[in-house]
Design an enzyme around this catalytic site. Sequence first.
Site, PDB file in Angstrom:
ATOM      1  N   PRO A 143     -49.760  24.828 -55.292  1.00  0.00           N
ATOM      2  CA  PRO A 143     -50.397  23.737 -54.528  1.00  0.00           C
ATOM      3  C   PRO A 143     -49.527  22.503 -54.272  1.00  0.00           C
ATOM      4  O   PRO A 143     -49.818  21.406 -54.752  1.00  0.00           O
ATOM      5  CB  PRO A 143     -51.610  23.401 -55.399  1.00  0.00           C
ATOM      6  CG  PRO A 143     -51.147  23.702 -56.789  1.00  0.00           C
ATOM      7  CD  PRO A 143     -50.256  24.913 -56.660  1.00  0.00           C
ATOM      8  N   CYS A 144     -48.516  22.659 -53.460  1.00  0.00           N
ATOM      9  CA  CYS A 144     -47.661  21.527 -53.111  1.00  0.00           C
ATOM     10  C   CYS A 144     -48.419  20.479 -52.297  1.00  0.00           C
ATOM     11  O   CYS A 144     -48.005  19.323 -52.235  1.00  0.00           O
ATOM     12  CB  CYS A 144     -46.406  21.998 -52.387  1.00  0.00           C
ATOM     13  SG  CYS A 144     -46.706  23.040 -50.953  1.00  0.00           S
TER      14      CYS A 144
END
Length: 159
Positions: free
Chosen positions: A126-127
């Site tokens: 989850p950047c």
Amino acid sequence: MWTETDSPIGPLRLVERDGALAAVEFAPYPEPGAPDPGERDDTQPVLVETVRQLAAYFDGGLRDFDLPLAPRGSDFQQRVWAQLRTIGYGETASYGEVARALGMTNAASRAVGLANGRNPIPVVIPCHRVIGANGTLTGYAGGLERKQVLLGLEQDGLF
């Protein structure tokens, strides 16, 4: 091998390598000359499971992905991507907070940002949960509109 799935943030190409998810690519897909994803296979088990988990995530019923992952990157990038996976659903962290969690100073924020931007498995790693120190949405390889949609889904249950 690869497959494609629709999502609220546009079509996604999912790439498998050696029994693990290696990439999630936003349309338009990488230009010719990028690594060849191989043949399309909509029945490959890891890809089928990735499609299922992404659909559940976008429907609001999945908060944590459970997939074998094989992102390619340097040791530093691998450390950053592992740290991103500790940022909980609906939460955010600044680049500096990620750097500090890795035992570095705020001065490493830029390096964290570069590694974040090279994450080959966005959404699953989850950047999109990494934001500027002042709380603003900053760079996202998939575009800020996609980042906003993903954060809105997680924080408000809205697209």
